[in-house]
Design a protein around this motif. Structure first.
Motif, mmCIF file in Angstrom:
data_model
loop_
_atom_site.group_PDB
_atom_site.id
_atom_site.type_symbol
_atom_site.label_atom_id
_atom_site.label_comp_id
_atom_site.label_asym_id
_atom_site.label_seq_id
_atom_site.Cartn_x
_atom_site.Cartn_y
_atom_site.Cartn_z
ATOM 1 N N PHE A 140 0.836 -1.198 0.000
ATOM 2 C CA PHE A 140 0.000 0.000 0.000
ATOM 3 C C PHE A 140 0.875 1.253 0.000
ATOM 4 N N MET A 141 1.933 1.255 0.780
ATOM 5 C CA MET A 141 2.836 2.401 0.833
ATOM 6 C C MET A 141 3.561 2.584 -0.503
ATOM 7 N N ARG A 142 3.976 1.473 -1.146
ATOM 8 C CA ARG A 142 4.623 1.584 -2.462
ATOM 9 C C ARG A 142 3.657 2.148 -3.496
ATOM 10 N N ASN A 143 2.400 1.722 -3.416
ATOM 11 C CA ASN A 143 1.398 2.231 -4.350
ATOM 12 C C ASN A 143 1.185 3.740 -4.160
ATOM 13 N N ILE A 144 1.212 4.177 -2.903
ATOM 14 C CA ILE A 144 1.061 5.615 -2.626
ATOM 15 C C ILE A 144 2.231 6.391 -3.215
ATOM 16 N N GLU A 145 3.444 5.851 -3.047
ATOM 17 C CA GLU A 145 4.625 6.496 -3.607
ATOM 18 C C GLU A 145 4.540 6.599 -5.130
#
Length: 204
Positions: A140-145
């Protein structure tokens, strides 16, 4: 031998000198009085002239103070109008932000990750939720980035909890919404909205 008495002649000369001295003293006194009167008139005229100038300057200063006060009020009104204009422009430029935010949240949310709450303060977003795997939080954090609309994810906390009799991981995460000026937005001059990004492939 003939004797000449000079006493009356000397007395007459002495009296003549006394009269001359008296006349000279009177003339000197009159001249002194005339000079004093002239100086008094000159000084009085100068004082009156200075008072008149002071009154004129006081009047002009009062006018300038009034003008300065009016300018200050105009500046305050201008600053207030500019602040209102900026608020209106900000609302106009960010009116589609909630829709874009929810759209991006749905696109970037991996499978198996469930959101419990979403809070927004300015351009800062805080989300809490549950997941069975911590790896999904990392995804989820990678997708946000990778999102063109979201940035700077920061995991605050992740902990093991029991939900409906099942063990899960509860997480608390912050990230930010990217905001740009209206003139810098693609298609801003034509009024075109931001195009949504292609959703990344979801990993299970």
């Amino acid at each position: 031998m003939t004797r000449i008495n000079l006493l009356p002649h000397r007395e007459a000369k002495r009296k003549a000198r006394q009269r001359q001295l008296a006349m000279l003293a009177g003339l000197t006194s009159a001249m002194a009085l005339a000079l004093s009167a002239l100086l008094w008139v000159v000084f009085t005229a100068q004082v009156d002239n200075q008072k008149s100038r002071n009154q004129y300057l006081s009047g002009e200063i009062a006018k300038l103070d009034k003008q300065i006060e009016e300018i200050r009020k105009i500046r305050e009104e201008t600053a207030s109008l500019l602040a209102k204009k900026q608020v209106v422009e900000g609302l106009q430029s960010n009116r589609s932000e909630p829709v874009q935010l929810l759209d991006q949240m749905l696109r970037q949310l991996p499978e198996g990750l469930y959101l419990k709450s979403i809070r927004q303060s300015g351009n800062k977003i805080n989300v809490t939720g549950y997941t069975q795997s911590q790896a999904r939080v990392s995804a989820f954090m990678r997708n946000i980035e990778a999102s063109p609309f979201l940035e700077n994810p920061n995991l605050i906390e992740i902990k093991a909890v029991t939900v409906a009799g099942q063990r899960a991981n509860e997480f608390n995460l912050d990230f930010f919404v990217k905001r740009v000026k209206a003139d810098d937005k693609p298609g801003a001059r034509k009024g075109a909205p931001l195009s949504p990004a292609k959703p990344p492939e979801k990993k299970v």
